[in-house]
Design a protein around this motif. Structure first.
Motif, short mmCIF file in Angstrom:
data_model
loop_
_atom_site.label_atom_id
_atom_site.label_comp_id
_atom_site.label_asym_id
_atom_site.label_seq_id
_atom_site.Cartn_x
_atom_site.Cartn_y
_atom_site.Cartn_z
N ASP A 145 53.46 45.98 18.15
CA ASP A 145 54.12 47.13 18.74
C ASP A 145 53.23 48.37 18.63
O ASP A 145 52.39 48.47 17.74
CB ASP A 145 55.45 47.39 18.04
CG ASP A 145 56.40 46.20 18.13
OD1 ASP A 145 56.21 45.37 19.02
OD2 ASP A 145 57.32 46.12 17.31
N PHE A 146 53.44 49.30 19.52
CA PHE A 146 52.66 50.53 19.54
C PHE A 146 53.59 51.72 19.46
O PHE A 146 54.71 51.69 19.94
CB PHE A 146 51.84 50.60 20.84
CG PHE A 146 50.91 49.43 21.01
CD1 PHE A 146 49.65 49.46 20.46
CD2 PHE A 146 51.33 48.30 21.70
CE1 PHE A 146 48.80 48.39 20.60
CE2 PHE A 146 50.48 47.22 21.84
CZ PHE A 146 49.21 47.25 21.29
N ALA A 147 53.11 52.78 18.84
CA ALA A 147 53.91 53.99 18.73
C ALA A 147 53.01 55.21 18.94
O ALA A 147 51.82 55.18 18.63
CB ALA A 147 54.56 54.09 17.35
N SER A 148 53.60 56.24 19.49
CA SER A 148 52.88 57.50 19.62
C SER A 148 53.81 58.62 19.19
O SER A 148 55.02 58.49 19.23
CB SER A 148 52.42 57.71 21.06
OG SER A 148 53.53 57.80 21.93
N GLY A 149 53.22 59.68 18.74
CA GLY A 149 54.00 60.81 18.25
C GLY A 149 53.46 61.28 16.91
O GLY A 149 52.33 60.95 16.55
N LYS A 174 56.77 51.27 21.70
CA LYS A 174 56.61 50.36 22.83
C LYS A 174 56.38 48.97 22.25
O LYS A 174 55.42 48.73 21.52
CB LYS A 174 55.42 50.77 23.69
CG LYS A 174 55.23 49.89 24.89
CD LYS A 174 54.08 50.37 25.76
CE LYS A 174 53.90 49.46 26.95
NZ LYS A 174 52.73 49.82 27.75
N MET A 175 57.30 48.06 22.55
CA MET A 175 57.23 46.71 22.01
C MET A 175 56.12 45.91 22.68
O MET A 175 55.89 46.03 23.88
CB MET A 175 58.57 46.00 22.21
CG MET A 175 58.65 44.67 21.56
SD MET A 175 60.32 44.02 21.79
CE MET A 175 60.35 42.78 20.56
N GLY A 176 55.45 45.09 21.89
CA GLY A 176 54.39 44.24 22.41
C GLY A 176 54.92 43.21 23.39
O GLY A 176 56.09 42.84 23.36
N LYS A 177 54.06 42.73 24.27
CA LYS A 177 54.46 41.79 25.31
C LYS A 177 54.30 40.34 24.90
O LYS A 177 54.82 39.45 25.56
CB LYS A 177 53.66 42.06 26.58
CG LYS A 177 53.97 43.40 27.19
CD LYS A 177 53.19 43.62 28.46
CE LYS A 177 53.54 44.99 29.06
NZ LYS A 177 52.84 45.21 30.33
N LYS A 178 53.58 40.07 23.82
CA LYS A 178 53.33 38.70 23.37
C LYS A 178 53.86 38.50 21.96
O LYS A 178 53.80 39.40 21.12
CB LYS A 178 51.82 38.40 23.37
CG LYS A 178 51.13 38.58 24.71
CD LYS A 178 51.50 37.49 25.66
CE LYS A 178 50.75 37.67 26.97
NZ LYS A 178 51.12 36.69 27.96
N ALA A 179 54.37 37.30 21.68
CA ALA A 179 54.79 36.92 20.34
C ALA A 179 53.63 36.19 19.68
O ALA A 179 53.04 35.29 20.29
CB ALA A 179 56.02 36.03 20.39
N PHE A 187 54.25 32.74 22.61
CA PHE A 187 55.00 32.86 23.86
C PHE A 187 54.99 34.29 24.34
O PHE A 187 54.63 35.21 23.62
CB PHE A 187 56.44 32.31 23.74
CG PHE A 187 57.32 33.02 22.75
CD1 PHE A 187 58.08 34.13 23.12
CD2 PHE A 187 57.43 32.57 21.44
CE1 PHE A 187 58.90 34.77 22.22
CE2 PHE A 187 58.26 33.20 20.53
CZ PHE A 187 58.99 34.31 20.93
N ASP A 188 55.39 34.46 25.58
CA ASP A 188 55.51 35.78 26.19
C ASP A 188 56.90 36.32 25.87
O ASP A 188 57.90 35.60 25.97
CB ASP A 188 55.32 35.65 27.71
CG ASP A 188 55.21 36.98 28.38
OD1 ASP A 188 56.23 37.70 28.45
OD2 ASP A 188 54.12 37.30 28.87
N MET A 189 57.00 37.59 25.48
CA MET A 189 58.29 38.16 25.08
C MET A 189 59.29 38.22 26.24
O MET A 189 60.49 38.32 26.00
CB MET A 189 58.10 39.55 24.48
CG MET A 189 57.50 39.53 23.08
SD MET A 189 58.47 38.58 21.89
CE MET A 189 59.90 39.65 21.70
#
Length: 72
Positions: free
Chosen positions: A21-25, A50-55, A65-67
């Motif tokens: 996951d990614f975060a900004s702020g 922002k949640m990641g797209k891959k597990a 797998f793909d989220m």
């Protein structure tokens, strides 16, 4: 809650997975004037996540797998 796999197809791990996951702020860590840490229960509330797209496998770190296939 259902995932498209029951275990890691690479290493066989059955424990679980994670997303990158990614975060900004900004984070504000609060302290008291005596140097002790103040109440920081809202520490991460100012971040936009922002949640990641891959597990990824929690054991071998490979993509499992793909989220978009995950049913929460």
């Amino acid at each position: 809650m259902s995932t498209p796999v029951e275990r890691c197809p690479h290493c066989g791990n059955e424990e679980g997975f994670y997303t990158k996951d990614f975060a900004s702020g900004a984070i504000r860590t609060r302290y008291n004037f005596d140097g002790s840490e103040a109440d920081n229960t809202e520490l991460y509330s100012g971040l936009r996540h922002k949640m990641g797209k891959k597990a990824h496998c929690a054991e071998c770190d490979k993509v499992v797998f793909d989220m978009s296939e995950y049913e929460a």
